[in-house]
Design a protein around this motif. Structure first.
Motif, PDB file in Angstrom:
ATOM      1  N   LEU A   1     -33.707  29.981   3.948  1.00  0.00           N
ATOM      2  CA  LEU A   1     -33.217  30.770   5.064  1.00  0.00           C
ATOM      3  C   LEU A   1     -33.653  32.221   4.909  1.00  0.00           C
ATOM      4  N   ASP A   2     -34.181  32.793   5.992  1.00  0.00           N
ATOM      5  CA  ASP A   2     -34.598  34.189   5.982  1.00  0.00           C
ATOM      6  C   ASP A   2     -33.800  35.055   6.942  1.00  0.00           C
ATOM      7  N   ALA A   3     -32.925  34.453   7.760  1.00  0.00           N
ATOM      8  CA  ALA A   3     -32.063  35.228   8.652  1.00  0.00           C
ATOM      9  C   ALA A   3     -30.960  34.316   9.176  1.00  0.00           C
ATOM     10  N   GLY A   4     -29.763  34.875   9.310  1.00  0.00           N
ATOM     11  CA  GLY A   4     -28.648  34.136   9.880  1.00  0.00           C
ATOM     12  C   GLY A   4     -27.766  33.481   8.835  1.00  0.00           C
ATOM     13  N   ARG A   5     -26.784  32.714   9.353  1.00  0.00           N
ATOM     14  CA  ARG A   5     -25.837  32.003   8.503  1.00  0.00           C
ATOM     15  C   ARG A   5     -25.715  30.565   9.000  1.00  0.00           C
ATOM     16  N   GLY A   6     -25.445  29.667   8.078  1.00  0.00           N
ATOM     17  CA  GLY A   6     -25.300  28.281   8.477  1.00  0.00           C
ATOM     18  C   GLY A   6     -24.459  27.488   7.507  1.00  0.00           C
ATOM     19  N   ARG A   7     -24.354  26.201   7.796  1.00  0.00           N
ATOM     20  CA  ARG A   7     -23.654  25.259   6.919  1.00  0.00           C
ATOM     21  C   ARG A   7     -24.541  24.044   6.757  1.00  0.00           C
ATOM     22  N   VAL A   8     -24.874  23.723   5.501  1.00  0.00           N
ATOM     23  CA  VAL A   8     -25.666  22.541   5.216  1.00  0.00           C
ATOM     24  C   VAL A   8     -24.708  21.417   4.851  1.00  0.00           C
ATOM     25  N   LYS A   9     -25.019  20.221   5.369  1.00  0.00           N
ATOM     26  CA  LYS A   9     -24.251  19.014   5.066  1.00  0.00           C
ATOM     27  C   LYS A   9     -25.244  17.954   4.612  1.00  0.00           C
TER      28      LYS A   9
ATOM     29  N   LEU B   1     -48.480  18.028   1.665  1.00  0.00           N
ATOM     30  CA  LEU B   1     -47.265  18.706   2.102  1.00  0.00           C
ATOM     31  C   LEU B   1     -47.529  19.559   3.323  1.00  0.00           C
ATOM     32  N   GLN B   2     -46.446  20.029   3.925  1.00  0.00           N
ATOM     33  CA  GLN B   2     -46.532  20.769   5.179  1.00  0.00           C
ATOM     34  C   GLN B   2     -45.487  21.874   5.178  1.00  0.00           C
ATOM     35  N   VAL B   3     -45.821  23.010   5.806  1.00  0.00           N
ATOM     36  CA  VAL B   3     -44.910  24.137   5.939  1.00  0.00           C
ATOM     37  C   VAL B   3     -44.607  24.336   7.415  1.00  0.00           C
ATOM     38  N   THR B   4     -43.323  24.346   7.761  1.00  0.00           N
ATOM     39  CA  THR B   4     -42.928  24.605   9.147  1.00  0.00           C
ATOM     40  C   THR B   4     -41.938  25.757   9.183  1.00  0.00           C
ATOM     41  N   LEU B   5     -41.985  26.519  10.266  1.00  0.00           N
ATOM     42  CA  LEU B   5     -41.033  27.596  10.519  1.00  0.00           C
ATOM     43  C   LEU B   5     -40.061  27.090  11.573  1.00  0.00           C
ATOM     44  N   MET B   6     -38.778  27.434  11.453  1.00  0.00           N
ATOM     45  CA  MET B   6     -37.790  26.948  12.408  1.00  0.00           C
ATOM     46  C   MET B   6     -36.857  28.069  12.836  1.00  0.00           C
ATOM     47  N   SER B   7     -36.372  27.966  14.072  1.00  0.00           N
ATOM     48  CA  SER B   7     -35.359  28.864  14.602  1.00  0.00           C
ATOM     49  C   SER B   7     -34.298  28.004  15.277  1.00  0.00           C
ATOM     50  N   ILE B   8     -33.072  28.079  14.769  1.00  0.00           N
ATOM     51  CA  ILE B   8     -31.971  27.277  15.283  1.00  0.00           C
ATOM     52  C   ILE B   8     -31.023  28.205  16.046  1.00  0.00           C
TER      53      ILE B   8
ATOM     54  N   VAL C   1     -28.341  21.023   9.112  1.00  0.00           N
ATOM     55  CA  VAL C   1     -28.039  22.431   8.916  1.00  0.00           C
ATOM     56  C   VAL C   1     -27.597  22.970  10.266  1.00  0.00           C
ATOM     57  N   GLU C   2     -26.366  23.476  10.312  1.00  0.00           N
ATOM     58  CA  GLU C   2     -25.806  24.025  11.546  1.00  0.00           C
ATOM     59  C   GLU C   2     -25.825  25.544  11.488  1.00  0.00           C
ATOM     60  N   ASN C   3     -26.119  26.172  12.617  1.00  0.00           N
ATOM     61  CA  ASN C   3     -26.055  27.623  12.719  1.00  0.00           C
ATOM     62  C   ASN C   3     -24.600  27.998  12.996  1.00  0.00           C
ATOM     63  N   THR C   4     -23.953  28.648  12.033  1.00  0.00           N
ATOM     64  CA  THR C   4     -22.566  29.065  12.185  1.00  0.00           C
ATOM     65  C   THR C   4     -22.449  30.566  12.420  1.00  0.00           C
ATOM     66  N   GLY C   5     -23.574  31.244  12.523  1.00  0.00           N
ATOM     67  CA  GLY C   5     -23.581  32.691  12.687  1.00  0.00           C
ATOM     68  C   GLY C   5     -23.646  33.113  14.143  1.00  0.00           C
ATOM     69  N   ASP C   6     -23.960  34.388  14.348  1.00  0.00           N
ATOM     70  CA  ASP C   6     -24.031  34.941  15.703  1.00  0.00           C
ATOM     71  C   ASP C   6     -25.443  35.395  16.080  1.00  0.00           C
ATOM     72  N   VAL C   7     -26.429  34.992  15.277  1.00  0.00           N
ATOM     73  CA  VAL C   7     -27.843  35.237  15.578  1.00  0.00           C
ATOM     74  C   VAL C   7     -28.604  33.945  15.271  1.00  0.00           C
ATOM     75  N   PRO C   8     -29.823  33.784  15.808  1.00  0.00           N
ATOM     76  CA  PRO C   8     -30.592  32.578  15.476  1.00  0.00           C
ATOM     77  C   PRO C   8     -30.769  32.430  13.964  1.00  0.00           C
ATOM     78  N   LEU C   9     -30.665  31.206  13.489  1.00  0.00           N
ATOM     79  CA  LEU C   9     -30.880  30.884  12.082  1.00  0.00           C
ATOM     80  C   LEU C   9     -32.376  30.692  11.887  1.00  0.00           C
ATOM     81  N   ARG C  10     -33.003  31.539  11.070  1.00  0.00           N
ATOM     82  CA  ARG C  10     -34.446  31.482  10.850  1.00  0.00           C
ATOM     83  C   ARG C  10     -34.694  30.949   9.446  1.00  0.00           C
ATOM     84  N   LEU C  11     -35.523  29.921   9.360  1.00  0.00           N
ATOM     85  CA  LEU C  11     -35.798  29.301   8.074  1.00  0.00           C
ATOM     86  C   LEU C  11     -37.183  28.695   8.068  1.00  0.00           C
ATOM     87  N   TYR C  12     -37.655  28.398   6.874  1.00  0.00           N
ATOM     88  CA  TYR C  12     -38.873  27.601   6.769  1.00  0.00           C
ATOM     89  C   TYR C  12     -38.571  26.398   5.905  1.00  0.00           C
ATOM     90  N   THR C  13     -39.356  25.360   6.106  1.00  0.00           N
ATOM     91  CA  THR C  13     -39.172  24.138   5.338  1.00  0.00           C
ATOM     92  C   THR C  13     -40.519  23.620   4.865  1.00  0.00           C
TER      93      THR C  13
END
Length: 158
Positions: free
Chosen positions: A62-70, A35-42, A100-112
């Motif tokens: 998700l550790d920061a921001g808001r989004g919509r998963v489809k 397995l692998q761990v990646t950090l992302m900023s959208i 996963v779309e960033n629907t907020g007003d700051v970068p969406l920060r997440l790890y996968t």
């Protein structure tokens, strides 16, 4: 926070702090055999990009921001949709189309967490364009120590 992917060696780091500080589209934080761990900023108004991984389950948090998963069984049938934010997790079964779309007003920060490994060990891709170019050029391939599934259908991007 400085993260170094030390390959399939033991590792520990403050994943919440690292995720919140990561400004790159993708930073590979740790690569094991399975397995692998990646950090992302959208960025605001952007998304991870619609894709499907036939041989890969994914866990996202998700550790920061808001989004919509489809998610759904095909790129034209994304019947699962949920608004998500800080503290939410997303589980993507292998073969499921997802974005996963960033629907907020700051970068969406997440790890996968991917299982199996998906990207080159230690890869840092500042933008989604950089990530796409690395994938297309063959520079974003799992390392030799990673155990890959038998040949099946390739990952698909819309």
């Amino acid at each position: 926070m400085d993260i170094t992917d030390n390959g399939p060696e033991p590792n520990a780091f403050d994943i919440e702090t690292a995720t919140r500080q990561n400004a790159n589209y993708r930073t590979v934080a740790w690569t094991g055999k399975y397995l692998q761990v990646t950090l992302m900023s959208i960025p605001v108004g952007e998304s991870i990009g619609l894709e499907s991984h036939p041989e890969t389950d994914q866990f996202l948090r998700l550790d920061a921001g808001r989004g919509r998963v489809k998610m759904g069984p095909s790129k034209d049938d994304l019947s699962f949709q949920e608004d998500v934010g800080d503290g939410w997790s997303i589980q993507v079964p292998a073969g499921t189309w997802h974005d996963v779309e960033n629907t907020g007003d700051v970068p969406l920060r997440l790890y996968t967490v991917y299982a199996p490994v998906h990207h080159a060990a230690g890869a840092v891709q500042p933008t989604s364009d950089d990530a796409e170019k690395a994938e297309e050029s063959g520079k974003d391939e799992p390392p030799s120590w990673a155990v890959e599934p038998e040949e099946g259908e390739p990952d698909q991007h819309a």
